[in-house]
Every structure is written in C-alpha cells, then in structure tokens.
Design a protein around this motif. Structure first.
Motif, PDB file in Angstrom:
ATOM      1  N   LEU A 121      35.936  42.169  42.588  1.00 49.21           N
ATOM      2  CA  LEU A 121      37.085  42.794  41.936  1.00 49.21           C
ATOM      3  C   LEU A 121      36.714  43.231  40.520  1.00 49.21           C
ATOM      4  N   ALA A 125      41.295  43.014  37.441  1.00 50.73           N
ATOM      5  CA  ALA A 125      42.036  42.798  38.685  1.00 50.73           C
ATOM      6  C   ALA A 125      42.110  41.304  39.005  1.00 50.73           C
ATOM      7  N   CYS A 127      43.443  38.240  42.289  1.00 47.75           N
ATOM      8  CA  CYS A 127      43.958  37.886  43.608  1.00 47.75           C
ATOM      9  C   CYS A 127      44.985  36.777  43.444  1.00 47.75           C
ATOM     10  N   LEU A 137      46.337  41.577  46.119  1.00 48.11           N
ATOM     11  CA  LEU A 137      45.344  42.030  45.158  1.00 48.11           C
ATOM     12  C   LEU A 137      46.016  43.023  44.226  1.00 48.11           C
ATOM     13  N   ILE A 139      45.150  45.630  41.224  1.00 50.08           N
ATOM     14  CA  ILE A 139      43.997  46.324  40.645  1.00 50.08           C
ATOM     15  C   ILE A 139      44.514  47.376  39.665  1.00 50.08           C
ATOM     16  N   VAL A 142      42.987  52.048  38.103  1.00 46.10           N
ATOM     17  CA  VAL A 142      42.110  52.478  39.193  1.00 46.10           C
ATOM     18  C   VAL A 142      42.755  53.672  39.891  1.00 46.10           C
ATOM     19  N   ALA A 147      40.523  52.438  44.791  1.00 51.94           N
ATOM     20  CA  ALA A 147      41.312  51.304  45.293  1.00 51.94           C
ATOM     21  C   ALA A 147      41.078  51.104  46.786  1.00 51.94           C
ATOM     22  N   ILE A 150      37.687  49.455  47.288  1.00 50.59           N
ATOM     23  CA  ILE A 150      37.717  48.033  46.948  1.00 50.59           C
ATOM     24  C   ILE A 150      38.363  47.231  48.070  1.00 50.59           C
TER      25      ILE A 150
END
Length: 237
Positions: A121, A125, A127, A137, A139, A142, A147, A150
């Motif tokens: 990540l 970012a 989790c 998640l 992020i 981005v 995205a 990822i």
C-alpha cells in the motif's frame, strides 16, 4: 520501582503491559509529588489506550472506528486532486473455511489476509477491518487506474499465497469492490457514505461475477465491470 521514564519500559513489551507500567509509574511519581513526570506517564498511558482502541484485536489492522474517524475527518476534505479510492474486500466462502478447518484456522486466515492487504500500500493508505471477514482499503491521492492496479495486486497476492502450508486443501481468495472519486470534478463533494455504498454494490457484483475479482466503475462506458482473473495465478492458490 524504577521511574526513569522510558528507560523503565522493556523493549518490545505488549501495549497492555506498557499501559499498566505507565500507570504504575505515574502513581509512584504522584505520591512523591513529581507531578510533571507523573503527567508525562499518564499522557503516555492515554495515548497507548487511544491507539489500542483504533486497532482490531485479532488482525492488528485498524478497526471500523478508525475508518469512520478518517472518512468523516479533515483528511477527506484535504485529499489531493487525483481523488481517493475506497475498496471493500470480502473473503470468498469464508464460512466454508471455518466449517472445514475450524475457527482457529479461520482466525489465522484473517490475520494473514490482513497482512497481505497491507503489503504494497502507498504510505498514506491503510487497511481496516470493516467487520467479520470484510476489510476496507482506503487509498488517498490516487487516480482510478492506479487504484485498480493496487486492488488487483492485492487480490492476486492473496490468491497466490501458500495457504496449503497452514492446512492441506486450504485455499483463500478475495472479492473486491472499488469506488473512486476524483476531486478534479468541481461539483463532486466528499461523501464517504455514498462512496462506501458504491464500493459495497461493486463488491456484490464481483461476487456474482464468480468471485476472486475486482469490480470497479468504468468511467468511459459508465458500466460496472469485473476485472478479469489471470488464469495462471490460481496455480499457487
């Protein structure tokens, strides 16, 4: 009792032990009238307690409380122009894992999936365990294409993980619903609840498309499409 601030703290001690130690040292210092250092240890105890309240006890990832604080905090309003992506991740057929291999194996699977999701990540970012066998998640900063990369890399990482090392016959995959919103659209305000609902809808589309997929919104055609699975990746699942 030693009261030389951090020198009294054993390295690598669990958070609960550090919390108790800070509180004990604060009590000793208070009885000695050293209020400044007592306050220092009480503040450290408070910071540890607060940090612990934002972590999931099983997986050590962030919990739903942290996710809610972030989504409704100032970080959303100050996200960069590329936008922010929110992915909801669900373990496929996780009930079968618990039923077949037991809840202790299921707990280990959850811990390892959390670790796998956090790998790779971007620094900003994170989790969070959303609930049960579902993770989120987040992020920031981005664009949509990155995205998707990822999220799909995380999906492949889980599918290729050597799960059979835990139990013969064990395999684990995830489905992902990815919602991206860009700040480049002037009429688009930050609405985290709407974005979460969108990610949840996309997650169910990934499930209906056969699982082990990433579903996201194709902006050009305004279609919701499943990201296709690489057929070669299942060899390590």
């Amino acid at each position: 009792m030693a009261a030389d601030d951090e020198a009294a703290l054993p390295p690598g001690a669990p958070t609960t032990d550090l919390l108790s130690l800070h509180e004990s040292i604060a009590g000793v210092l208070a009885t000695q009238g050293d209020w400044r250092r007592a306050y220092h240890h009480l503040k450290s105890a408070f910071d540890l307690a607060r940090a612990g309240s934002l972590r999931d006890t099983l997986t050590s990832s962030y919990n739903r409380r942290y996710l809610d604080q972030w989504l409704h905090g100032p970080a959303v309003d100050h996200r960069g122009p590329p936008g922010v992506a929110i992915a909801l991740v669900d373990l496929d057929l996780f009930k079968d894992v618990n039923d077949t291999f037991g809840h202790l194996v299921g707990d280990r699977v959850l811990r390892e999936v959390a670790d796998l999701l956090q790998q790779g990540l971007p620094p900003e970012a994170f989790c969070a365990r959303y609930g049960g066998e579902e993770f989120a998640l987040v992020i920031p900063d981005v664009d949509a294409a990155r995205a998707v990369r990822i999220a799909d890399t995380a999906r492949i990482r889980v599918a290729r993980h050597p799960w059979r090392r835990i139990r013969p016959g064990l395999s684990v995959t995830i489905s992902v619903g990815l919602a991206h919103e860009s700040r480049m659209e002037p009429d688009l305000a930050a609405e985290p609840e709407r974005q979460l609902r969108s990610a949840d809808t996309l997650l169910y589309m990934a499930k209906r498309a056969g699982r082990n997929k990433v579903a996201y919104q194709d902006r050009e055609s305004s279609r919701t499409i499943p990201h296709p699975m690489n057929t070669a990746e299942s060899a390590g699942a």
